[in-house]
Design an enzyme around this catalytic site. Structure first.
Site, PDB file in Angstrom:
ATOM      1  N   HIS A   2      27.516  18.110   8.391  1.00  0.00           N
ATOM      2  CA  HIS A   2      27.637  19.156   9.397  1.00  0.00           C
ATOM      3  C   HIS A   2      27.560  18.424  10.731  1.00  0.00           C
ATOM      4  CE1 HIS A   2      26.651  21.777   6.069  1.00  0.00           C
ATOM      5  NE2 HIS A   2      26.761  22.851   6.822  1.00  0.00           N
ATOM      6  N   HIS A  45      33.821  23.383   1.514  1.00  0.00           N
ATOM      7  CA  HIS A  45      32.541  23.514   2.237  1.00  0.00           C
ATOM      8  C   HIS A  45      31.901  24.859   1.935  1.00  0.00           C
ATOM      9  CE1 HIS A  45      29.903  22.390   5.754  1.00  0.00           C
ATOM     10  NE2 HIS A  45      29.507  23.622   5.468  1.00  0.00           N
ATOM     11  N   GLN A  70      18.879  20.520   5.798  1.00  0.00           N
ATOM     12  CA  GLN A  70      19.094  21.646   6.723  1.00  0.00           C
ATOM     13  C   GLN A  70      18.213  21.571   7.974  1.00  0.00           C
ATOM     14  OE1 GLN A  70      20.916  25.242   6.439  1.00  0.00           O
ATOM     15  NE2 GLN A  70      20.562  24.415   8.479  1.00  0.00           N
ATOM     16  N   GLU A 102      28.012  21.284  15.226  1.00  0.00           N
ATOM     17  CA  GLU A 102      28.250  22.720  15.045  1.00  0.00           C
ATOM     18  C   GLU A 102      27.506  23.470  16.145  1.00  0.00           C
ATOM     19  OE1 GLU A 102      27.072  24.549  11.337  1.00  0.00           O
ATOM     20  OE2 GLU A 102      28.198  26.374  11.777  1.00  0.00           O
ATOM     21  N   HIS A 141      27.839  26.893   0.752  1.00  0.00           N
ATOM     22  CA  HIS A 141      26.381  26.803   0.562  1.00  0.00           C
ATOM     23  C   HIS A 141      26.011  27.703  -0.600  1.00  0.00           C
ATOM     24  CE1 HIS A 141      25.431  24.577   4.301  1.00  0.00           C
ATOM     25  NE2 HIS A 141      26.604  25.094   4.655  1.00  0.00           N
ATOM     26  N   ASP A 191      32.311  28.174   3.719  1.00  0.00           N
ATOM     27  CA  ASP A 191      30.945  28.001   4.227  1.00  0.00           C
ATOM     28  C   ASP A 191      29.947  28.990   3.625  1.00  0.00           C
ATOM     29  OD1 ASP A 191      29.032  26.649   5.648  1.00  0.00           O
ATOM     30  OD2 ASP A 191      29.492  27.539   7.580  1.00  0.00           O
TER      31      ASP A 191
HETATM   32 FE   FE2 Z   1      27.874  24.728   6.384  1.00  0.00          FE
END
Ligand code: FE2
Length: 429
Positions: free
Chosen positions: A211, A58, A153, A214, A60, A310
């Site tokens: 996701h 995971h 996102q 979260e 970005h 992440d």
């Molecule tokens: Fe993430």
């Protein structure tokens, strides 16, 4: 017969010592004691740990190394991070993203990472991140496996063009369907988004990595919907829930029903310990919640868990150095995974468990696997987590692609001139 490479006297992650690993034609050709054969390259592991590569399930990569552009995250919250990223997106170019991503890939490879699953934000009508990371995936393919997740996102329903852009990005070659149900306007919209995205993945024969929940909201329920849709659509084993932090705050009775449903759906769970210990509990006074999902309980239910990193130096997290052992170290502490077996399992969570999440072929140290591995300056997996030591050699396809000198300190104390190797302080059972 000659080999391309032999690693002599390795310790394997399962504790077996004194093993030689021979590689030929990009594959592991033999894993035995005392291999006597010629080889193009011989590495003496000196009894230290040889592991299959670290896997980051995971990340970005479109945001990495952008820290401070255009400004810092002052509140430190997830929501300000998303806001800040929204300011950066329109002003960054495809070339900027490629340059940062390639620099990160170099760092990751030197730290022994062999595969990364990266989310790529599709909430941008120009799809700059998608274009950039598809190019990066091509450029790094000989030394790093990069999987891309189409990540809306700003919410696949909340953002007016996200749905269309997400489908375009899959058509362009993005591998996996992503989502962010907790960022939709209502719990119902979030649930609808999970249903829509799972149906899209089922139609196209793709994996899902969402996701999910979260937040610190004890009533967030998207992981339940994700598990339900996974079973309904027959997607068992192909779906991952990332973060899952609200599970930390949920009612215990509810969780006792939820975890068996997740296990039946064969969901994979991806906690991201570094980022979530930083972001969660920001609305709390004291006591402050940790926010890491219920790792020991998920593990006990047989759910496959891989720890992800992440973020590294981006709007959400300003530290990080592509070290999956930092990730395992934090996951271990926050989850209080302190038994010998649990600590060793934390090493699996950044290697084989994450390889399973990504569905990597030929991963491992058995004969016939791809000749990808890392030699660490540590004697076993627990010591590797304790020391987060140097990666002495990174092997890809049977060739050394990165080397780091062993860490040693020379002391000049009058009473005891000495050389210190941190690995000399390990317990010897
Ligand atoms: Fe993430």
């Amino acid at each position: 017969m000659g080999f391309d490479l032999i690693i002599k006297n390795a310790t394997l992650p399962d504790g077996t010592t004194g093993i030689d690993i021979a590689c030929a034609d990009g594959l592991i050709a033999a894993v035995e004691r005392d291999i006597k054969a010629e080889a193009g390259e011989v590495i003496n592991a000196e009894g230290q740990l040889v592991s299959p590569p670290f896997i980051d399930p995971h990340f970005h990569m479109d945001a990495t190394l952008s820290l401070g552009t255009p400004r810092m995250n002052v509140s430190g919250t997830l929501l300000e991070g998303i806001e800040l990223w929204g300011e950066l997106k329109p002003v960054q170019s495809v070339e900027d993203i490629i340059e940062r991503a390639l620099r990160y890939c170099d760092l990751a490879v030197s730290m022994g990472i062999g595969a990364i699953r990266s989310h790529v934000d599709v909430c941008d009508d120009e799809l700059k991140g998608v274009e950039a990371l598809l190019e990066v995936r091509k450029q790094v393919s000989s030394y790093l496996d990069l999987q891309l997740v189409a990540f809306p996102q700003d919410g696949v329903f909340r953002d007016p063009t996200a749905k269309e852009n997400l489908i375009r990005s899959l058509d362009m070659g993005v591998d996996i369907v992503g989502g962010i149900p907790h960022f939709e306007r209502t719990m119902q919209d979030g649930a609808e988004s999970v249903k829509f995205l799972c149906e899209l993945a089922a139609e196209r024969g793709l994996m899902v990595d969402m996701h999910c929940d979260e937040s610190d909201d004890p009533l967030s329920r998207h992981i339940e919907t994700l598990a339900y849709e996974t079973k309904r659509l027959g997607l068992e084993g192909r779906v991952a829930g990332s973060h899952l932090t609200s599970m930390h705050s949920m009612d215990n009775y509810y969780v006792s029903k939820l975890i068996p449903l997740m296990a039946e759906a064969e969901l994979h769970a991806i906690p991201n310990p570094l980022i979530n210990i930083m972001l969660q509990g920001r609305h709390d006074t004291y006591p402050k919640r940790r926010g890491q999902t219920r790792v020991p309980e998920l593990k006990a239910a047989g759910i496959n868990i891989g720890f992800g990193s992440d973020c590294v130096m981006d709007p959400w997290y300003s530290l990080g150095k592509a070290d999956m052992l930092d990730v395992a170290h934090m996951g271990l502490h926050v989850g209080q995974l302190s038994s010998r077996a649990d600590m060793a399992w934390c090493f699996d969570a950044v290697t084989e468990n994450s390889a399973e999440i990504m569905g990597l072929d030929g991963y491992g140290l058995q004969k016939g696997c791809k000749a990808n591995m890392v030699l660490l300056q540590a004697n076993d997996p627990i010591e590797a987590i304790r020391l987060r030591p140097n990666r002495l050699a990174v092997i890809r396809g049977g060739k050394t692609i990165s080397q780091t000198s062993p860490q040693r300190s020379e002391l000049f104390l009058k009473y005891r001139p000495n050389e210190i190797n941190p690995a000399d302080y390990a317990p010897r059972p």
